[in-house]
Design a protein around this motif. Structure first.
Motif, short mmCIF file in Angstrom:
data_model
loop_
_atom_site.label_atom_id
_atom_site.label_comp_id
_atom_site.label_asym_id
_atom_site.label_seq_id
_atom_site.Cartn_x
_atom_site.Cartn_y
_atom_site.Cartn_z
N PHE A 143 0.82 -1.21 0.00
CA PHE A 143 0.00 0.00 0.00
C PHE A 143 0.85 1.26 0.00
N ASP A 144 1.92 1.30 0.79
CA ASP A 144 2.76 2.50 0.85
C ASP A 144 3.38 2.82 -0.50
N GLU A 145 3.85 1.80 -1.23
CA GLU A 145 4.41 2.02 -2.56
C GLU A 145 3.33 2.56 -3.52
N PHE A 146 2.14 2.03 -3.38
CA PHE A 146 1.04 2.43 -4.26
C PHE A 146 0.61 3.87 -4.00
N ILE A 147 0.48 4.25 -2.74
CA ILE A 147 -0.13 5.53 -2.39
C ILE A 147 0.84 6.71 -2.45
N THR A 148 2.14 6.45 -2.32
CA THR A 148 3.11 7.53 -2.25
C THR A 148 3.02 8.51 -3.42
N LEU A 188 0.36 11.08 -2.88
CA LEU A 188 0.50 11.98 -1.74
C LEU A 188 1.49 13.10 -2.00
N GLY A 189 2.13 13.07 -3.17
CA GLY A 189 3.07 14.13 -3.53
C GLY A 189 4.38 14.05 -2.79
N LYS A 190 4.75 12.88 -2.38
CA LYS A 190 6.03 12.70 -1.65
C LYS A 190 7.13 12.30 -2.59
#
Length: 74
Positions: free
Chosen positions: A64-69, A72-74
């Motif tokens: 999920f973290d790889e997908f959402i980053t 999120l503009g990070k």
């Protein structure tokens, strides 16, 4: 709606009836097998799920973290 009162009313009606079809219908409701959600899917949906499971087993997925980053503009 008071669920306990509703149940008591149904019990009262059941006790007062001699209609075997009503009793059989009620009995059938309580003895039927639970429905499997898989049976409600069409073939395309089933194939997509099976493909996704196969890809996951092969390690072809992102957490999920790889997908959402990126979102999120990070």
């Amino acid at each position: 709606m008071d669920i306990q009162l509703e149940k008591l009313e149904i019990i009262r009606q059941l006790l007062e009836t001699n209609d075997e079809t009503i009793i059989a219908s009620i009995k059938k409701v309580f003895t039927r097998e639970p429905k499997d959600w898989w049976d409600d899917l069409n073939e395309s949906q089933k194939e997509e799920i099976q493909l996704s499971l196969q890809e996951a087993e092969e390690g072809k997925y992102s957490d999920f973290d790889e997908f959402i980053t990126p979102y999120l503009g990070k």
